[in-house]
Structures are given as C-alpha cells and as structure tokens.
Write a protein that holds these residues in place. Sequence first.
Motif, mmCIF file in Angstrom:
data_model
loop_
_atom_site.group_PDB
_atom_site.id
_atom_site.type_symbol
_atom_site.label_atom_id
_atom_site.label_comp_id
_atom_site.label_asym_id
_atom_site.label_seq_id
_atom_site.Cartn_x
_atom_site.Cartn_y
_atom_site.Cartn_z
ATOM 1 N N HIS A 5 74.222 -7.782 21.440
ATOM 2 C CA HIS A 5 74.511 -9.087 22.041
ATOM 3 C C HIS A 5 74.800 -8.856 23.523
ATOM 4 C CE1 HIS A 5 76.424 -13.273 21.625
ATOM 5 N NE2 HIS A 5 76.404 -12.971 22.916
ATOM 6 N N GLN A 42 63.587 -14.549 25.679
ATOM 7 C CA GLN A 42 63.591 -14.522 24.211
ATOM 8 C C GLN A 42 62.184 -14.675 23.663
ATOM 9 O OE1 GLN A 42 66.072 -13.469 22.659
ATOM 10 N NE2 GLN A 42 67.942 -14.665 22.845
ATOM 11 N N GLU A 49 70.245 -10.310 21.349
ATOM 12 C CA GLU A 49 70.750 -11.685 21.400
ATOM 13 C C GLU A 49 71.301 -11.912 22.801
ATOM 14 O OE1 GLU A 49 70.442 -13.904 19.117
ATOM 15 O OE2 GLU A 49 69.697 -12.613 17.494
ATOM 16 N N ASP A 51 73.120 -14.558 25.642
ATOM 17 C CA ASP A 51 73.778 -15.830 25.978
ATOM 18 C C ASP A 51 74.028 -15.871 27.477
ATOM 19 O OD1 ASP A 51 76.863 -15.524 26.648
ATOM 20 O OD2 ASP A 51 76.477 -14.126 25.002
#
Length: 325
Positions: A5, A42, A49, A51
């Motif tokens: 992440h 993405q 992952e 963000d």
Amino acid sequence: MNRPHIRILATGGTIAGSAGSALKRGYRPGQIGIAEMVAQAQALGLEAELDGHEVAAVGSQDIGWREWQALHRHIADAYADDGVDGVIVTHGTDTAEETAWLLDLTRPAGKPVVLVGAMRPADAVGSDGMRNFANAVRVAGDPDASGRGVLVVMGDAVFAASDVRKSATAQIDAFRGFPRGPLGLVNPASLDWFGPPARPGDPARFAWPEALPRVEIVYAHADMDAAPVHAALAAGSRGLVLAGLGHGNAPASVIAALAEAGVPVVRSSRVDEGSVDRNVELDDDGLGFVAARALNPQKARILLQLLIAEGVDEIAAMQAAFDRR
C-alpha cells in the motif's frame, strides 16, 4: 502475496503538467490532479494499492516552508499507519534535491519515501512522467528500499537524497549522483539494487524545526565585490553559503567580508561536481569557515539551516555535520 500500500503525496510540477499540445514546448505545471494520475497508474496493472493526497499544485520553484510542513506531517502520518508500506512524493524537478534532502535529514530511515518527477509534461511526445511514476511505485513497494533514507527516482535510476542533483535543464536523464552514482536501476518490470541498505534503523538526524532560519547563498564570480555579502546580512541572514569559484574560493574582499560577517559561513562550490575540503584553498581554521565537502550550495544551505535551528553554533560541530555521509 499482499500488494504493498503506497501513499502518494502530490505537489504539482512537470509530472502533473500540461502543454495542451503534444508538440508545444511551454507548459503549465500542476494541472493534473492526483486522482487522475493514480487512475492512470492503476490502469497499467501496477502491483500496488495507491491512495493519493493533494498537498500542492505548483511548480517546484514555488515549493517552500508551507509545502515542506505539509509533506512532513503527511509522511509522519504514513509512518504511523501500519497499513502504509511506502510513500511517494510527486514533485517538480527544479528543487526536488532540496526537498528530498530536507526530508532525509528530518525523517528516520524507515519506510521508503520516494520523490519522483518528470522532465516532460504529461501530454508531450515522449513524456517520461508515467514511466517514472511506475518506477517509483516499484521502489516504494520494495522491502529493500527501507533503510536507505529518502530516495529520488528519475530516468530509470534510484538516487540517495544526499547525492542527487539536477545536472541538465531539459534532458530526460537530467539527474546525477555525487559522490555516489545511483543506488540502483529500476524499470516498471524490475528493480536492481547495487548494495544493501546503508542506514537500517537510523533515527532522524534533526528534529523537525518550528521554522527554518534565513540563510542566503552568495554566488561568486569574477570582478566581484563584497556587496552581496552585506546585502544578505542586511536582509537578516543568520548564515551564509558561498557558492565559490573552483574549490570554494572568492575574491579577497569577499572572503574578508565573510570572515567578518558574524554568522556561520559554509564554503561550497559553484562547480557541478567535486568536494570542497577543509583548509585546502583557504585557511578555514583561521577564517572560521565550514567546508561543505560533497554538498552543493543548495544542499549546504538546507543543512546549515537545520544546524542553526537546533542551536549548533560551534564550527567544529558544524564541520562534523558536513563531514558525515
């Protein structure tokens, strides 16, 4: 295997720039939002992952204390979040080495923190932005990136913040490392480190300051007088960095003014590559100067600011900080 992440902190720059034409040379930085950039990344099928958080949308010539404070806060939050494995900062290339160095000096060498930018805007022919971004994702998600301090990924290479510098105005391979070259090579499919992490478990060298004191860079040139030194002091500079000739020298009147300045003075060089060593070109002991060693003027300024902010005022202690690698 769980996908890493990665938290993305966007500040603008060419990597988020748009020219409105694939062939146009001029462009506006910071036009593409981080949500759009993350969606494009993405779509490539990256094994991570992502963000995204918008910190700023400016060219890096306008990056300063406000943006640095926000980046420091967001990175601290990411370090405290067990669900975040690494951090990427998208950044303009003009001052990327300064932001990277400031963060490197004030963060522990824990989770990877990677700065990435581009030399061509996103809609230009041959844009390098998304490739650099994909490379940064691979680096930030790699466990072996931990313990290396803040990193800069550009042109398929990985650089340490202490070494990296922008050495060309427009070429795709505009970044170099000194005294070390790249720590590794990266592309969207692979990452090769040239050695193990050098700083596993290292704490931050400096606490995050409440403010950075004013420190000016005095650029040396032929037929120069001491007026720039006096102007910097009159403006309230609490330290001075000499971007000196050759091995950190300047005309005699300038050296005399620096010796009498009453503030810490660091000798660096305007030359692109090389070390400024103590007591070689000048009598640093007698003049009360600090030698920048391998740091260029802009990085020497950041380190001197942090030393002053921490109340370090002895020349020997300052020199030890510049000698440390």
